[in-house]
Every structure is written in structure tokens, then in C-alpha cells.
Design a protein around this motif. Structure first.
Motif, PDB file in Angstrom:
ATOM      1  N   CYS A   1       0.820  -1.221   0.000  1.00  0.00           N
ATOM      2  CA  CYS A   1       0.000   0.000   0.000  1.00  0.00           C
ATOM      3  C   CYS A   1       0.851   1.268   0.000  1.00  0.00           C
ATOM      4  O   CYS A   1       0.339   2.371   0.205  1.00  0.00           O
ATOM      5  CB  CYS A   1      -0.949   0.013   1.196  1.00  0.00           C
TER       6      CYS A   1
ATOM      7  N   ARG B   1       2.739   7.562   5.871  1.00  0.00           N
ATOM      8  CA  ARG B   1       1.287   7.370   5.969  1.00  0.00           C
ATOM      9  C   ARG B   1       0.975   6.099   6.758  1.00  0.00           C
ATOM     10  O   ARG B   1       1.622   5.071   6.554  1.00  0.00           O
ATOM     11  CB  ARG B   1       0.693   7.252   4.559  1.00  0.00           C
TER      12      ARG B   1
ATOM     13  N   ASP C   1      -1.339   4.049   6.271  1.00  0.00           N
ATOM     14  CA  ASP C   1      -1.850   2.926   5.460  1.00  0.00           C
ATOM     15  C   ASP C   1      -0.721   2.106   4.818  1.00  0.00           C
ATOM     16  O   ASP C   1      -0.979   1.112   4.149  1.00  0.00           O
ATOM     17  CB  ASP C   1      -2.853   3.407   4.396  1.00  0.00           C
ATOM     18  N   ASN C   2       0.530   2.479   5.072  1.00  0.00           N
ATOM     19  CA  ASN C   2       1.668   1.707   4.532  1.00  0.00           C
ATOM     20  C   ASN C   2       1.948   0.513   5.455  1.00  0.00           C
ATOM     21  O   ASN C   2       3.006   0.399   6.058  1.00  0.00           O
ATOM     22  CB  ASN C   2       2.872   2.651   4.419  1.00  0.00           C
TER      23      ASN C   2
ATOM     24  N   TYR D   1      -7.413  -0.384   2.110  1.00  0.00           N
ATOM     25  CA  TYR D   1      -6.568   0.792   1.875  1.00  0.00           C
ATOM     26  C   TYR D   1      -6.337   1.035   0.383  1.00  0.00           C
ATOM     27  O   TYR D   1      -6.358   2.168  -0.083  1.00  0.00           O
ATOM     28  CB  TYR D   1      -5.218   0.642   2.596  1.00  0.00           C
TER      29      TYR D   1
ATOM     30  N   GLN E   1      -9.391   2.646  -0.978  1.00  0.00           N
ATOM     31  CA  GLN E   1      -9.459   4.051  -0.536  1.00  0.00           C
ATOM     32  C   GLN E   1      -8.518   4.931  -1.367  1.00  0.00           C
ATOM     33  O   GLN E   1      -8.867   6.030  -1.748  1.00  0.00           O
ATOM     34  CB  GLN E   1      -9.041   4.163   0.938  1.00  0.00           C
ATOM     35  N   GLN E   2      -7.329   4.402  -1.633  1.00  0.00           N
ATOM     36  CA  GLN E   2      -6.324   5.202  -2.342  1.00  0.00           C
ATOM     37  C   GLN E   2      -6.758   5.517  -3.778  1.00  0.00           C
ATOM     38  O   GLN E   2      -6.361   6.540  -4.327  1.00  0.00           O
ATOM     39  CB  GLN E   2      -4.983   4.465  -2.358  1.00  0.00           C
TER      40      GLN E   2
END
Ligand code: CTP
Ligand code: MG
Length: 234
Positions: free
Chosen positions: A114, A209, A211-212, A227, A230-231
């Protein structure tokens, strides 16, 4: 960005994914229509700034050669090692003939699909003039407890605690030297920064971030899928 300095990407992908408890290493599990490793590598390729991308693959890995991305001419493979640090060193040796000491290397876990290109740029923008290099990291929000035999013995000052993420960005020569030294002395290094720390260096942190995430346990796959979706709306 200084045009004369090269950037290389190294992706350790030779782990077995024991904690994932799947029928294959976690980098080959399906995530949003591709394998985890394809998602990761495609993001690094999309960044469009690497002179080369080296992936460390286990010698007993039957899955990698079956992926179309294995035939991408921008990707080189190196044999994986016993520990993550051995895999990274193997990938660095693969570019020894072409890389120069001052080139930058970004090491990124295959299990972190992600990663956003914006975080790659953030890391490079912040660190390309730094004398040591550094890593993406996240501050810890929970209250932290020291525990012995199931009972709390201390509350730890969380303002000084950060979680290490990847990519981790260091100069080719310094990173190779630090990993070789750690291997020689038998020191355990679980990330590149710790190898540099053993040399007395103080790598910088750049807030990344949240989400990583690293896919580690079974429930992480659903979170990674969320995620990624979302991205696409960003
Ligand atoms: N890795 C590697 N070589 C090793 C061990 C790990 O290249 N000898 C890679 C993994 O493939 C992964 C990254 O390093 O992309 C981070 O390691 P980790 O999340 O611990 O993955 P695994 O070691 O595969 O998982 P586990 O520890 O649960 O077995
Ligand atoms: Mg591991």
C-alpha cells in the motif's frame, strides 16, 4: 532533484511468511486482483525514478517465475538469504558493478503493497541532501507498557517511540558496508537503519502514511485491500 545521483530500489521478497499461516509465502497471496508482490513492485515502477529495481527471491520459490512481472526488463533478481538483511545484501551485490558509493538505495518490503508514490517522493525530497539517510516511520499513539511475567512494570514515554516502516533510504556504499559488518559480527539487524545505527549513525525519520502497513497476519490482507480501494479515490 539532482540528476547525477542515481536511485535504486531493493525489495526483499525471500521470506516464508510464517505468521501468515497460508499455503504459500504471503507475497504471492491474492490482493485486489494481483499478487501482493505485483502490487508492491508496480507502485515502485510507477514512481519512475529508479535506475533499477532488485528483488531478492528465495532459491526454492516456484511462484516468482510464474508471474508476468518476472519478465519485466526493469527488474533484476538476486538470491534471497537466511535473514532479511542477507537478502538485502545479496540484492546490493547484484548491482555492485554498476552502482557507485554515493547512489541512494531505497529498501522496501515486498509485504508492504500500500506504499504510495507520494510517500516515496516525500522520503527522497526530505533526505536527498542528508548525510546519513533515513526511513519512513510512524509515531505511536497507544499508551505503552513495559511488562514482566504478565504484569505491568512501567509506562513508557511514547513521545520517543516511533514504528519503523519502509522504504528505508541510505547511500549504497554506507548501507553495503553496514550490512557486511553486521553479518561479520553476527549482530541481528531487522531493518537497514539498525545496521547503520551499529555504525554509530543516526538515521533520520520522515513521518509516513499509516496505510503503509506490512502484511504480517491473516487479517492484514483485508485491511490492505480496503486501503488500496481508498487510495483509488484520492
Ligand atoms: N524477507 C527476505 N528474506 C528473508 C526474510 C524476509 O527477503 N530471509 C523479506 C520478506 O519477504 C518480506 C520482508 O523481508 O517482504 C519483511 O519480512 P517479514 O514481514 O518478516 O516477512 P517473512 O519473514 O516472510 O514473514 P514471517 O516473519 O512471518 O515468517
Ligand atoms: Mg520475518
Amino acid at each position: 532533484m539532482n540528476d547525477s545521483v542515481k536511485f535504486w530500489a531493493v525489495v526483499p521478497a525471500a521470506g516464508v511468511g510464517q505468521r501468515m499461516q497460508a499455503d504459500r509465502p504471503k507475497q504471492y497471496l491474492d490482493l485486489a486482483g494481483k499478487t501482493v508482490i505485483e502490487q508492491t513492485l508496480e507502485r515502485l515502477l510507477q514512481a519512475g525514478l529508479f535506475a533499477g529495481l532488485m528483488v531478492a527471491i528465495s532459491g526454492e520459490d516456484p511462484y516468482w517465475p510464474m508471474l508476468p512481472i518476472a519478465r519485466d526488463s526493469r527488474i533484476l533478481t538476486a538470491p534471497g538469504g537466511t535473514e532479511r538483511a542477507d537478502s538485502v545484501l545479496s540484492a546490493l551485490n547484484r548491482i555492485a558493478p554498476t552502482a557507485v558509493e554515493s547512489d541512494w538505495v531505497l529498501v522496501h518490503d515486498a509485504a508492504r503493497p500500500c506504499l504510495t508514490i507520494s510517500d516515496v517522493h516525500l522520503l527522497i525530497d526530505r533526505l536527498q541532501d542528508d548525510s546519513v539517510g533515513g526511513i519512513l516511520a510512524l509515531p505511536v499513539h497507544d499508551t505503552l507498557k513495559g511488562v514482566e511475567e504478565g504484569r505491568i512494570t512501567a509506562t513508557i514515554d511514547r513521545s520517543r517511540i516511533w514504528r519503523a516502516l519502509t522504504p528505508q533510504m541510505f547511500r549504497y556504499g554506507a548501507l553495503k558496508h553496514a550490512l557486511e559488518q553486521a553479518a561479520r559480527t553476527g549482530e541481528t539487524v531487522t531493518d537497514e537503519a539498525s545496521a547503520l545505527e551499529l555504525q554509530g549513525k543516526k538515521p533520520a525519520i520522515v513521518e509516513g502514511r499509516p496505510d503503509n502497513i506490512k502484511i504480517t497476519r491473516p487479517e492484514d490482507l483485508a485491511l490492505a485491500q480496503f486501503y488500496l480501494e481508498q487510495q483509488t479515490h484520492e
